[in-house]
Design an enzyme around this catalytic site. Structure first.
Site, PDB file in Angstrom:
ATOM      1  N   LEU A   1     -14.179 -68.918  52.205  1.00  0.00           N
ATOM      2  CA  LEU A   1     -13.361 -70.039  52.678  1.00  0.00           C
ATOM      3  C   LEU A   1     -14.178 -71.312  52.746  1.00  0.00           C
ATOM      4  O   LEU A   1     -13.770 -72.359  52.246  1.00  0.00           O
ATOM      5  CB  LEU A   1     -12.795 -69.708  54.055  1.00  0.00           C
ATOM      6  CG  LEU A   1     -11.651 -68.710  54.067  1.00  0.00           C
ATOM      7  CD1 LEU A   1     -11.246 -68.382  55.482  1.00  0.00           C
ATOM      8  CD2 LEU A   1     -10.472 -69.278  53.298  1.00  0.00           C
ATOM      9  N   ALA A   2     -15.369 -71.216  53.338  1.00  0.00           N
ATOM     10  CA  ALA A   2     -16.180 -72.418  53.516  1.00  0.00           C
ATOM     11  C   ALA A   2     -16.614 -72.973  52.162  1.00  0.00           C
ATOM     12  O   ALA A   2     -16.392 -74.145  51.867  1.00  0.00           O
ATOM     13  CB  ALA A   2     -17.384 -72.090  54.385  1.00  0.00           C
TER      14      ALA A   2
ATOM     15  N   HIS B   1     -18.916 -56.659  63.727  1.00  0.00           N
ATOM     16  CA  HIS B   1     -17.790 -57.312  63.086  1.00  0.00           C
ATOM     17  C   HIS B   1     -18.126 -58.720  62.614  1.00  0.00           C
ATOM     18  O   HIS B   1     -17.718 -59.149  61.546  1.00  0.00           O
ATOM     19  CB  HIS B   1     -16.647 -57.369  64.094  1.00  0.00           C
ATOM     20  CG  HIS B   1     -15.435 -58.062  63.585  1.00  0.00           C
ATOM     21  ND1 HIS B   1     -14.810 -57.701  62.417  1.00  0.00           N
ATOM     22  CD2 HIS B   1     -14.727 -59.097  64.087  1.00  0.00           C
ATOM     23  CE1 HIS B   1     -13.769 -58.485  62.233  1.00  0.00           C
ATOM     24  NE2 HIS B   1     -13.700 -59.345  63.210  1.00  0.00           N
TER      25      HIS B   1
ATOM     26  N   HIS C   1     -16.664 -55.271  67.531  1.00  0.00           N
ATOM     27  CA  HIS C   1     -15.208 -55.184  67.653  1.00  0.00           C
ATOM     28  C   HIS C   1     -14.823 -53.799  68.165  1.00  0.00           C
ATOM     29  O   HIS C   1     -15.243 -52.793  67.609  1.00  0.00           O
ATOM     30  CB  HIS C   1     -14.566 -55.441  66.287  1.00  0.00           C
ATOM     31  CG  HIS C   1     -13.120 -55.789  66.377  1.00  0.00           C
ATOM     32  ND1 HIS C   1     -12.170 -54.891  66.758  1.00  0.00           N
ATOM     33  CD2 HIS C   1     -12.459 -56.959  66.152  1.00  0.00           C
ATOM     34  CE1 HIS C   1     -10.988 -55.479  66.754  1.00  0.00           C
ATOM     35  NE2 HIS C   1     -11.135 -56.735  66.388  1.00  0.00           N
TER      36      HIS C   1
ATOM     37  N   GLY D   1     -21.755 -69.730  47.370  1.00  0.00           N
ATOM     38  CA  GLY D   1     -20.801 -68.990  48.176  1.00  0.00           C
ATOM     39  C   GLY D   1     -19.402 -69.503  47.971  1.00  0.00           C
ATOM     40  O   GLY D   1     -19.149 -70.700  48.038  1.00  0.00           O
TER      41      GLY D   1
ATOM     42  N   ARG E   1     -13.342 -58.165  74.031  1.00  0.00           N
ATOM     43  CA  ARG E   1     -13.956 -57.269  73.059  1.00  0.00           C
ATOM     44  C   ARG E   1     -15.235 -56.621  73.579  1.00  0.00           C
ATOM     45  O   ARG E   1     -15.388 -55.403  73.575  1.00  0.00           O
ATOM     46  CB  ARG E   1     -14.276 -58.053  71.780  1.00  0.00           C
ATOM     47  CG  ARG E   1     -13.049 -58.442  71.012  1.00  0.00           C
ATOM     48  CD  ARG E   1     -13.398 -59.258  69.789  1.00  0.00           C
ATOM     49  NE  ARG E   1     -12.193 -59.525  68.997  1.00  0.00           N
ATOM     50  CZ  ARG E   1     -12.197 -60.216  67.863  1.00  0.00           C
ATOM     51  NH1 ARG E   1     -13.328 -60.714  67.386  1.00  0.00           N
ATOM     52  NH2 ARG E   1     -11.074 -60.418  67.196  1.00  0.00           N
TER      53      ARG E   1
HETATM   54  C1  LIG Z   1     -12.485 -57.096  58.628  1.00  0.00           C
HETATM   55  C2  LIG Z   1     -12.599 -58.524  59.080  1.00  0.00           C
HETATM   56  C3  LIG Z   1     -11.517 -59.180  59.618  1.00  0.00           C
HETATM   57  C4  LIG Z   1     -11.606 -60.500  60.026  1.00  0.00           C
HETATM   58  N1  LIG Z   1     -10.494 -61.095  60.556  1.00  0.00           N
HETATM   59  C5  LIG Z   1     -10.578 -62.378  60.945  1.00  0.00           C
HETATM   60  C6  LIG Z   1      -9.420 -63.025  61.492  1.00  0.00           C
HETATM   61  O1  LIG Z   1      -8.350 -62.414  61.621  1.00  0.00           O
HETATM   62  N2  LIG Z   1      -9.521 -64.325  61.854  1.00  0.00           N
HETATM   63  C7  LIG Z   1     -10.684 -65.021  61.711  1.00  0.00           C
HETATM   64  O2  LIG Z   1     -10.698 -66.190  62.030  1.00  0.00           O
HETATM   65  N3  LIG Z   1     -11.801 -64.432  61.193  1.00  0.00           N
HETATM   66  C8  LIG Z   1     -11.760 -63.136  60.814  1.00  0.00           C
HETATM   67  N4  LIG Z   1     -12.897 -62.537  60.309  1.00  0.00           N
HETATM   68  C9  LIG Z   1     -14.119 -63.334  60.119  1.00  0.00           C
HETATM   69  C10 LIG Z   1     -14.003 -64.170  58.858  1.00  0.00           C
HETATM   70  O3  LIG Z   1     -13.363 -63.434  57.851  1.00  0.00           O
HETATM   71  C11 LIG Z   1     -15.348 -64.583  58.299  1.00  0.00           C
HETATM   72  O4  LIG Z   1     -16.162 -65.025  59.326  1.00  0.00           O
HETATM   73  C12 LIG Z   1     -15.203 -65.724  57.316  1.00  0.00           C
HETATM   74  O5  LIG Z   1     -14.328 -65.340  56.298  1.00  0.00           O
HETATM   75  C13 LIG Z   1     -16.521 -66.123  56.713  1.00  0.00           C
HETATM   76  O6  LIG Z   1     -16.249 -66.969  55.599  1.00  0.00           O
HETATM   77  P1  LIG Z   1     -17.433 -67.668  54.841  1.00  0.00           P
HETATM   78  O7  LIG Z   1     -16.855 -68.574  53.821  1.00  0.00           O
HETATM   79  O8  LIG Z   1     -18.339 -68.294  55.835  1.00  0.00           O
HETATM   80  O9  LIG Z   1     -18.271 -66.522  54.151  1.00  0.00           O
HETATM   81  P2  LIG Z   1     -17.754 -65.385  53.173  1.00  0.00           P
HETATM   82  O10 LIG Z   1     -16.295 -65.378  53.040  1.00  0.00           O
HETATM   83  O11 LIG Z   1     -18.420 -64.141  53.609  1.00  0.00           O
HETATM   84  O12 LIG Z   1     -18.312 -65.798  51.758  1.00  0.00           O
HETATM   85  C14 LIG Z   1     -19.632 -65.552  51.438  1.00  0.00           C
HETATM   86  C15 LIG Z   1     -19.776 -65.926  49.984  1.00  0.00           C
HETATM   87  O13 LIG Z   1     -21.113 -66.186  49.682  1.00  0.00           O
HETATM   88  C16 LIG Z   1     -21.463 -65.548  48.484  1.00  0.00           C
HETATM   89  N5  LIG Z   1     -22.870 -65.237  48.588  1.00  0.00           N
HETATM   90  C17 LIG Z   1     -23.515 -64.708  49.657  1.00  0.00           C
HETATM   91  N6  LIG Z   1     -24.835 -64.623  49.371  1.00  0.00           N
HETATM   92  C18 LIG Z   1     -24.997 -65.095  48.122  1.00  0.00           C
HETATM   93  C19 LIG Z   1     -26.118 -65.241  47.276  1.00  0.00           C
HETATM   94  N7  LIG Z   1     -27.339 -64.891  47.669  1.00  0.00           N
HETATM   95  N8  LIG Z   1     -25.921 -65.740  46.049  1.00  0.00           N
HETATM   96  C20 LIG Z   1     -24.677 -66.094  45.630  1.00  0.00           C
HETATM   97  N9  LIG Z   1     -23.602 -65.992  46.395  1.00  0.00           N
HETATM   98  C21 LIG Z   1     -23.762 -65.487  47.630  1.00  0.00           C
HETATM   99  C22 LIG Z   1     -20.577 -64.352  48.361  1.00  0.00           C
HETATM  100  O14 LIG Z   1     -20.339 -64.100  47.028  1.00  0.00           O
HETATM  101  C23 LIG Z   1     -19.312 -64.828  49.048  1.00  0.00           C
HETATM  102  O15 LIG Z   1     -18.512 -65.403  48.061  1.00  0.00           O
HETATM  103  C24 LIG Z   1     -12.816 -61.202  59.898  1.00  0.00           C
HETATM  104  C25 LIG Z   1     -13.908 -60.555  59.354  1.00  0.00           C
HETATM  105  C26 LIG Z   1     -13.830 -59.224  58.957  1.00  0.00           C
HETATM  106  C27 LIG Z   1     -15.044 -58.525  58.424  1.00  0.00           C
END
Ligand SMILES: Cc1cc2nc3c(=O)[nH]c(=O)nc-3n(C[C@H](O)[C@H](O)[C@H](O)COP(=O)(O)OP(=O)(O)OC[C@H]3O[C@@H](n4cnc5c(N)ncnc54)[C@H](O)[C@@H]3O)c2cc1C
Ligand code: HEM
Ligand code: HEM
Ligand code: SF4
Ligand code: F3S
Ligand code: FES
Lengths: 263, 254, 641
Positions: free
Chosen positions: C46-47, C404, C269, C43, C333
């Site tokens: 951000l994380a 959301h 949302h 993944g 919300r």
């Molecule tokens: C429209 C929208 C607006 C938002 N606005 C905000 C905001 O203003 N403020 C806020 O704090 N949060 C906001 N959020 C929430 C926030 O964006 C997400 O919770 C956060 O970005 C999650 O990040 P992540 O790194 O955990 O996962 P993600 O960014 O979802 O990354 C998941 C990654 O895992 C990879 N992956 C998944 N499964 C597999 C697999 N089986 N094999 C290989 N790769 C895989 C994908 O390729 C992707 O790169 C928003 C969310 C949405 C939908």
């Protein structure tokens, strides 16, 4: 660097790797940094460097074309005027320097400018063809690219060929029957008696105008001369310059051939 | 509404491709362009034909996945929008629409409309970052950044890496992408120490994959974020400066 | 069946010192030894990106896997609003403690205090880090960072970069990641989907992936595995998540023994653009800030034929202002969402499909003038206009709630390690910090805290004892078996040769969940869902049609695998919702509400994390409980009257 539990393929790093090889990609192999080579070579190797050279040579050429046009326009002021000018060109720098030295210096500079400009253009053109081996299969719909920008190569080549023709015509005289060295006035008049020659000049100079219309704008970008405050003047400048050259240079064959002005 | 779709089909990277024509009836004008492809694919699957492969993810114009050459224009007729933000109401009923993948040596076609844009990653790898080891960052408000500057940087940073600039450029040049990524960092105070190294490395890497810029301006017209070609001039300036600079001193200001 | 102690490993001592104490307590790996360890990160959001980059900087060897064509496309890119941090730049009384307090309260007292406090502490470092990376946060004319207030917080602590905060933060992490790729510490596999976690002697030792371009099933080994694979909102088919977001990674880990915590907590949302037709493929979020000036209403009389502006005030029902005079249109919300649903269910919905409510700016425009409105919401209005073809300046917007964010995820301890030793879970994929409901602008904060600061500090505790051991070679039996299984799963999907497309089943599943386990859940509706989902799953495996082969890019094959997992996960989601006999945050049981429709928590019986164990039989997972103590923030019912 020792890798744990990983073996890397650097297939995709090869310049000639084909599509499929590129896709079978696992990055991680550091990108090989090109060996540092002497500055001018390194600079010339890069496309931006070549464009810079094109712009600089382009400016030289623009300068020449302008001065050359002004000089030639004296033809309308009569034989003595232009021939003294031609003579002055040759005696330029005297007595400090011997006869025609300065002129030759200018000629050499001009030739270098042409060569640099043309070689760069040719190399960049090849680079761009390599960048898109397979053309689009459906009709493109251009929004911003104008006729001038898309025909730079062709207008350039036309100008290039013209120059050769032009030299044979008015500098060395092979192409004009009654050529007399050092008498540009008569040479011009006699040469332009032939309508087809006048035609060639007019076509070539229109091509040159189109070439400049894009070139004289584009060179600012290539040199990185960009300032939102003055940007629109770049466009005005290019348009003005192109217009001036077309009008000025075409006026001679036009007026002379049609007999509007006569000796 | 009705639409006649000519779509490029190509089974694999090195396979030959060709256009395939499909009639689509009772579409809704409120449908997005990609939803039209969803419908087409459902139709194809029902007929036992393989669906059209196309990249997409966010469908909000931010991830940069979607990439279609629509009637000879990258991302279609509407300015400042990605393919996924395009809606059928922008087309006439009964319109004929031709869709092709991006075409560039550096963007090999994977299948149908999917291309590999990994070359963009290479440009970033080459230097598209500010070196800051996690934890070593100073207090955020230590360095004030003039609003105008950070806005300009943001204008550049808005790039979504879709590749439309390359697709639209008659020379297949990646100048706009590279300039955007570069100037985002080179404009900011944080980006100064690596400024000259960065421009040289990114540009050199770019030129290993893409064409050169003759200032057609098509990229700007196709860019879903309407990034200005002024950034290209700024990149050229930085590159020329960096080349003329004494390399050992690269890193100092101005 | 295994018995899990569910030890959260939260350090003791005063909450403010726990993190420092803990960092001192963990075992370390000295710099010269770090390159002897390989960590597999799945993944690139951000994380994931921030974790991989930081581990690389520390000197570990990292394998980064994402199914996107480049790490920068991860779903995080779509985040709009902003990111919270307790910088107190506004001098409005913000502090680490307040951010902590707001998050625990906002999470409706279903989160782990220690984690939340750490999150609030680290929020400050995140902003420093990102600014140094060149993230162009909004600034004031003085050149210092600007803030906005967000999600009903009483302080301005949200940092933002236009409407593209997530994009800019992700690009920062992505660039740091590619720097490591360039330096050779991180190896990047794009268009590669992780399909299984491999265990050896009970520890996570690697993953099995499928190359989406060539179809090759490959193994990647490492000393530890990190999942940062995002949320599962797409189990509802229609959500604001990116189309490819899915549950597969964490679900496969769950099947290997990782516990799944609180799957039923789903955030809805209130301000999204309603579906325009049955082809709708995803829903678009409109920033919550719109509710500051817009008034929400529906016509009094059923299917009122008049154009909205023709409906006199007398015939309009401003239902939020009516029900919640104090907060009006600014209720949280979940409250706003349920209220809107009630109107639409009562047949008073507006728009061609009668599936929305009006968000009306005419009063605000009259009061403040069009320019102010344009200056505040211009880009949002433009986005709305682009999508719907209607001009919000003249015609009221139509909005409707949509899925959301998902608070649930794999259970992790204070070190972010799941119940499988060596398997770490970051970001939205874990359950950790948001309890039953996430505050706006907190997810980005959590993802980056986990990746930049928490994991890099805690992972050495697990790795240190492994010094000198080589990673299990990929030709080892455990990998061979896992690969065979994955290959088999893939072939099975291709061999069904059914009659219905994958999307058909996904839509059906989404429909079942949205109707029965969406904004409002009841015993009856949940039991209905629990009856329908297994049937649908059965049908899927009998009747799905996946064309093409497994040796080249095949997007319906990818989807099929993900939907298959959704079909199993959806059932667990409903079971969790059924077992939780209370209403809290993103989980609303109609049986448990105050007379004015407020969520009614049951702290006596449900102040715990419900973590489910996979037993091989979807109908009977085992529930494990982590009791939640609230020593710092005291339990209280929220009220918005
Ligand atoms: C429209 C929208 C607006 C938002 N606005 C905000 C905001 O203003 N403020 C806020 O704090 N949060 C906001 N959020 C929430 C926030 O964006 C997400 O919770 C956060 O970005 C999650 O990040 P992540 O790194 O955990 O996962 P993600 O960014 O979802 O990354 C998941 C990654 O895992 C990879 N992956 C998944 N499964 C597999 C697999 N089986 N094999 C290989 N790769 C895989 C994908 O390729 C992707 O790169 C928003 C969310 C949405 C939908
Ligand atoms: C007196 C004659 C000429 C003048 C004044 C002239 C001027 C210019 C100028 C100013 C530019 C812009 C350079 C830049 O964008 O940096 C240009 C570009 C170009 N010239 Fe010329 N040129 C002349 C002759 C030629 C000739 C003989 C050729 C031969 C083929 C040529 C080919 C080109 C091409 C292909 C370009 C576009 C290249 C690019 O922009 O990258 N030109 N010219
Ligand atoms: C109507 C237009 C033009 C006319 C009437 C014209 C006329 C002439 C004449 C009379 C000479 C000979 C001067 C001498 O020997 O004393 C000459 C030389 C030359 N012209 Fe032109 N010219 C024209 C346009 C151009 C253009 C457009 C170019 C280049 C792009 C050009 C390039 C040259 C060159 C390179 C020489 C040789 C200069 C030298 O020998 O010193 N001319 N021209
Ligand atoms: S510059 Fe514009 S067109 Fe090019 S990749 Fe970035 S967003 Fe796409
Ligand atoms: S279209 Fe191409 S030529 Fe330059 S200005 Fe844009 S890259
Ligand atoms: S699908 Fe994300 S930009 Fe179009």
């Amino acid at each position: 660097m020792s890798k744990v539990g990983e073996t890397l393929s650097t297939e995709d790093q090869r310049e000639d790797a084909d599509a499929a090889e590129r896709l079978a990609r696992s990055t991680g192999a550091p990108i090989p940094r090109s060996r540092p080579v002497p500055f001018p070579i390194q600079f010339w190797r890069s496309a931006i460097g070549k464009k810079w050279a094109m712009a600089v040579s382009g400016i030289a050429l623009l300068g020449f074309v302008l001065v050359h046009m002004i000089g030639n326009l004296k033809v309308f002021l009569g034989k003595t005027e232009i021939n003294t000018y031609a003579h002055w060109l040759r005696t330029l720098g005297q007595p400090a320097l011997p006869y025609t030295v300065v002129l030759w210096a200018l000629r050499v500079g001009l030739t270098i400018a042409f060569v640099v400009h043309i070689v760069a253009a040719a190399q960049l053109t090849r680079m761009n063809h390599r960048a898109r081996p397979q053309r689009y299969q459906s009709k493109r719909d251009y929004v911003a690219a104008n006729y001038a920008s898309r025909t730079m190569r062709w207008t350039g080549i036309i100008v290039g060929l013209f120059v050769i023709f032009h030299l044979l015509d008015l500098t060395w005289g092979q192409l004009s029957p009654h050529f007399v060295r050092g008498d540009p006035y008569d040479n011009m008049y006699l040469s332009f008696q032939r309508v087809w020659v006048a035609g060639v000049y007019i076509v070539a100079n229109i091509a040159l105008g189109i070439h400049i219309f894009h070139g004289a704008w584009s060179m600012f970008q290539s040199l990185g001369w960009n300032n939102p405050r003055y940007n629109r003047w770049r466009r005005y400048f290019a348009t003005g310059f192109a217009g001036l050259i077309i009008v000025g240079n075409c006026s001679m064959p036009l007026l002379i051939t049609t007999g509007a002005v006569s000796r | 509404m009705k639409v006649t779709l000519r779509v490029w089909r190509q089974p694999g990277p090195n396979a030959r491709g060709a256009f395939e024509t499909h009639e689509l009836d009772d579409l809704s004008p409120d449908m997005s362009f990609l939803e039209m492809f969803d419908v087409l694919n459902e139709q194809l699957i029902a007929e036992g034909k393989e669906p059209v492969a196309f990249d997409h993810d966010c469908r909000e114009g931010i991830c940069g996945s979607c990439a279609m050459m629509i009637n000879g224009r990258a991302h279609g007729p509407e300015r400042g929008t990605a393919t996924c933000q395009l809606h059928l109401r922008k087309f006439a009923d009964g319109a004929h629409i031709t869709v092709e993948p991006w075409r560039a040596a550096a963007f090999p076609i994977i299948r149908d409309l999917c291309v590999d844009r990994a070359a963009f990653d290479r440009i970033i790898e080459a230097g598209g970052y500010i070196t800051v080891t996690t934890g070593s960052a100073p207090e955020a408000n230590l360095t004030p950044v003039p609003k105008a500057v950070s806005d300009a940087a943001m204008d550049a940073a808005a790039c979504i890496g879709c590749g439309a600039c390359v697709a639209a450029c008659p020379n297949g040049a990646a100048q706009l992408f590279t300039a955007a990524k570069l100037q985002h960092l080179n404009l900011l105070p944080q980006g100064q120490p690596e400024r000259w190294e960065r421009v040289v490395h990114m540009v050199d890497e770019m030129e290993r994959w893409f064409g050169s810029c003759t200032m057609h301006g098509e990229c700007e017209a196709a860019c879903p974020k309407e990034i200005s070609i002024d950034f290209i001039a700024l990149m050229n300036r930085d590159y020329i400066k960096a080349q003329f600079k004494q390399r050992r001193l690269a890193g100092q200001h101005a | 069946m295994t018995e899990y102690a569910l030890d959260a490993k939260t350090p003791d001592g005063p909450i403010a010192e726990q993190w420092d104490e803990h960092k001192f307590a963990v075992k370390l790996v000295n710099p010269s030894n770090r390159r002897k360890f390989r960590v597999v990160v799945v993944g690139s959001g951000l994380a994931g990106a921030s974790a991989a980059a930081t581990l690389g900087e520390l000197g570990y060897q990292v394998t980064m896997i994402t199914f996107h064509d480049t790490p920068r496309r991860a779903h995080s890119i779509a985040a709009q609003g902003g990111i919270n941090a307790a910088k107190n730049y506004r001098n409005d009384g913000d502090s680490v403690y307040r951010l902590f307090y707001d998050t625990v309260k906002g999470g409706d007292y279903r989160s782990r205090e220690a984690n939340v406090y750490r999150l609030a502490q680290l929020s400050v470092n995140i902003i420093d880090q990102c600014v140094a990376q060149g993230v162009p946060f909004a600034r004031e004319y003085g050149g210092l960072l600007d803030n906005r207030s967000f999600g009903g917080a009483q302080v301005s602590r949200t940092f933002y970069a236009r409407g593209q905060t997530g994009q800019q933060l992700l690009l920062g992490a992505y660039q740091a990641l590619l720097r490591q790729v360039h330096l050779g510490t991180v190896t990047l596999y794009h268009r590669t989907e992780m399909l299984d976690v491999v265990l050896h002697e009970g520890r996570a030792v690697g993953v099995v992936t499928r190359d989406l371009i060539t179809g090759d099933v490959r193994s990647h080994t490492g000393h530890a595995v990190v999942l940062a694979t995002g949320g599962y909102g797409n189990v509802f088919f229609l959500s604001t998540n990116a189309k490819q977001s899915n549950v597969t990674a964490i679900w496969r880990a769950h099947r290997r023994g990782a516990l799944m915590a609180n799957p039923c907590y789903t955030q809805i949302h209130p301000t999204c653009i309603p579906a325009s037709d049955d082809f709708q493929s995803k829903l678009t979020l409109m920033s919550e800030s719109l509710r500051n000036d817009g008034r929400i209403w529906v016509p009094d009389q059923l299917d009122d034929p008049r154009a909205p502006d023709q409906v006199p005030a007398a015939d309009r029902d401003y239902f939020l202002e009516r029900r919640y005079p104090a907060f009006g249109n600014l209720v949280p919300r979940d409250v706003a969402s349920r209220a809107a649903k009630r109107e639409v269910d009562a047949g008073r919905g507006v728009g061609p499909l009668k599936n929305g409510v009006f968000l009306d700016f005419s009063d605000a425009t009259a009061r403040l003038g069009r320019d102010v409105i344009e200056e505040r919401y211009g880009n949002l209005f433009q986005m709305y206009e682009r999508i719907t073809g209607e001009d919000p300046y003249t015609v009221p917007m139509r909005i409707y709630p949509a899925v959301h964010y998902t608070m649930g995820g794999l259970w992790v301890d204070y070190n972010l390690m799941s119940t499988i030793p060596g398997l770490y879970v970051l970001g939205e994929a874990n359950f950790s910090d948001h309890g039953a409901n996430r505050l706006g602008a907190s997810a980005l904060m959590q993802g980056l805290a986990d990746g930049y600061f928490v994991l890099p500090a805690t992972i050495s505790d697990y790795l240190a004892p492994l010094l000198g051991t080589d990673p299990v070679p990929t030709d080892h039996q455990v990998f061979q078996d896992a690969e065979a299984q994955v290959a088999e799963q893939v072939r099975a999907l291709l061999d069904v040769h059914g009659s219905r497309s994958v999307d058909y089943f996904h839509r059906e599943l989404g429909h079942v969940l949205w109707e029965n386990c969406g904004m409002e859940r009841s015993q009856a509706s949940l039991e209905k869902a629990l009856a329908e989902i297994p049937a649908l799953r059965e049908e899927f495996h009998k009747d799905v049609r996946v064309l093409g082969d497994g040796e080249s890019l095949n997007q319906s094959l990818e989807k099929a695998g993900r939907v298959a997992d959704f079909l199993e996960f959806g059932e667990l989601l409903c079971r969790d919702a059924l077992h939780r006999e209370e209403s809290c945050g993103g989980h609303f049981r109609v049986e448990h509400q105050t007379e004015d429709g407020e969520a009614l928590r049951d702290d006596e019986h449900f102040a715990y994390v419900g973590a489910w164990e996979y037993t091989g039989d979807d109908a009977h997972p085992n529930l494990h409980k982590e009791a939640l103590e609230f020593e710092t923030v005291h339990l209280a019912q929220r009220s918005y009257k």
